[in-house]
Design a protein around this motif. Sequence first.
Motif, PDB file in Angstrom:
ATOM      1  N   VAL A  11      46.457  38.564  52.956  1.00 32.09           N
ATOM      2  CA  VAL A  11      46.720  37.413  52.232  1.00 32.09           C
ATOM      3  C   VAL A  11      45.674  37.459  51.650  1.00 32.09           C
ATOM      4  O   VAL A  11      45.238  37.337  50.498  1.00 32.09           O
ATOM      5  N   LEU A  12      44.181  37.456  51.902  1.00 31.03           N
ATOM      6  CA  LEU A  12      42.806  37.081  50.889  1.00 31.03           C
ATOM      7  C   LEU A  12      42.935  38.986  50.125  1.00 31.03           C
ATOM      8  O   LEU A  12      42.865  38.204  48.757  1.00 31.03           O
ATOM      9  N   ILE A  13      43.805  39.656  50.189  1.00 29.83           N
ATOM     10  CA  ILE A  13      44.239  40.652  49.459  1.00 29.83           C
ATOM     11  C   ILE A  13      45.630  40.560  47.694  1.00 29.83           C
ATOM     12  O   ILE A  13      45.332  40.450  47.298  1.00 29.83           O
ATOM     13  N   LEU A  14      46.603  39.604  48.472  1.00 32.15           N
ATOM     14  CA  LEU A  14      47.691  39.558  47.845  1.00 32.15           C
ATOM     15  C   LEU A  14      48.057  38.478  47.135  1.00 32.15           C
ATOM     16  O   LEU A  14      48.080  38.519  46.221  1.00 32.15           O
ATOM     17  N   PRO A  27      44.993  36.852  45.526  1.00 32.36           N
ATOM     18  CA  PRO A  27      44.819  37.444  44.342  1.00 32.36           C
ATOM     19  C   PRO A  27      45.091  37.863  43.443  1.00 32.36           C
ATOM     20  O   PRO A  27      45.500  38.118  42.170  1.00 32.36           O
ATOM     21  N   ILE A  28      46.055  38.871  43.750  1.00 33.63           N
ATOM     22  CA  ILE A  28      47.066  40.051  43.075  1.00 33.63           C
ATOM     23  C   ILE A  28      47.962  38.954  42.288  1.00 33.63           C
ATOM     24  O   ILE A  28      48.057  39.101  41.968  1.00 33.63           O
ATOM     25  N   PHE A  57      46.685  37.409  39.501  1.00 34.44           N
ATOM     26  CA  PHE A  57      45.969  37.941  38.161  1.00 34.44           C
ATOM     27  C   PHE A  57      47.206  38.637  37.346  1.00 34.44           C
ATOM     28  O   PHE A  57      47.498  38.635  36.699  1.00 34.44           O
ATOM     29  N   SER A  58      48.539  38.689  38.165  1.00 37.31           N
ATOM     30  CA  SER A  58      50.132  39.278  37.904  1.00 37.31           C
ATOM     31  C   SER A  58      50.245  38.224  36.808  1.00 37.31           C
ATOM     32  O   SER A  58      51.326  38.599  36.354  1.00 37.31           O
ATOM     33  N   TYR A  59      50.303  36.874  37.728  1.00 39.02           N
ATOM     34  CA  TYR A  59      50.685  35.289  36.908  1.00 39.02           C
ATOM     35  C   TYR A  59      50.042  35.929  35.870  1.00 39.02           C
ATOM     36  O   TYR A  59      50.643  36.126  34.405  1.00 39.02           O
ATOM     37  N   PRO A  86      40.414  41.848  34.391  1.00 42.63           N
ATOM     38  CA  PRO A  86      39.500  42.809  35.127  1.00 42.63           C
ATOM     39  C   PRO A  86      39.941  43.684  36.695  1.00 42.63           C
ATOM     40  O   PRO A  86      39.572  44.359  37.102  1.00 42.63           O
ATOM     41  N   LEU A  87      40.177  42.570  37.063  1.00 45.11           N
ATOM     42  CA  LEU A  87      39.922  42.682  39.006  1.00 45.11           C
ATOM     43  C   LEU A  87      40.985  42.839  39.154  1.00 45.11           C
ATOM     44  O   LEU A  87      41.521  43.091  40.504  1.00 45.11           O
TER      45      LEU A  87
END
Length: 310
Positions: free
Chosen positions: A5-8, A10-11, A14-16, A256-257
Amino acid sequence: MAFVVLILVPILYFSYQTVQMAIANKPESYKWPSLSDYKLMIVTTLFFLAMENGISKALTHKFEGICREQNDMEARKVRSQKAVKNIYKGFYFLGTTTFAYMLLKDSYIMPPMLGGNDSFYEHFTHYPYWEHPKYYTEFYMTCLGYNVAGLLQELFFEDRGRSDYLEMLIHHLITVYLVFFGYATNIFMGAPVILVHNASDTLISFVRVINESKYYEKGIFIFIPSLIVWIYMRCMTFPQLLYTVIFYTNHVYMPPLLMPLFRLCLCCLQCLHFYWTFLLFKIIYNFAFKGVADDIIDKNKVSNDKVKET
């Protein structure tokens, strides 16, 4: 699960942002992936759910006649169900591998090691407004539908008490997530990633079928070619792809992330590839020195779990 969850999350965020920025700046004539494309995913999800459960009901009883386990009826049923499921998976992987190759063979990111004439390094040359190959949407929605069906199958139809339930649930969740947002963010590299994985899983699935049959001792003759394909795809080709994502990426339309998080996911996946390859060699060792060829990766030794519980 918390780590996932902590990885997905933020992805996802940022994908949005990437999608919004790309849409805001896209040429008027360019067709960006849209939510309407996912209607096909719904159709393919229902198709694969019906196929998996229909094939299981139709063929499990027939496979029991050649199952390697003939004394324990419960174990025979479990092994037969596992074999039939791998028949279904094997033909899916074979079909989508062929589909992916035909889709990508003339593309500018298909390297010679996958039968093309170009390079992974060209991936971001035209990003984000590259020209989609014909049937690109259909290919992605077919693969996404299969993986969504697998996630739903895991959530609502599989035995939650088996030892690898959580592992497989996380696997399906991450796969669905990456395929979904790989398409949404218009990242071309997602297609060869799918090709590499499905090509390496094709023969492995059929090896698992033979391993559950009374002909399991003959499985070594298919296992060796499947191991060669696996190593070539997962331990030679995928690292090249990973190298490209790490050192040849364009951040103009990306926060950037975002790419560091994608790289982290792919690096974790590569570590799993090496671990699973180790397990495959362990199967060879067990067969050569112990006369046992059970599939460690698919945990066939757990086939008797239900028997032990009763």
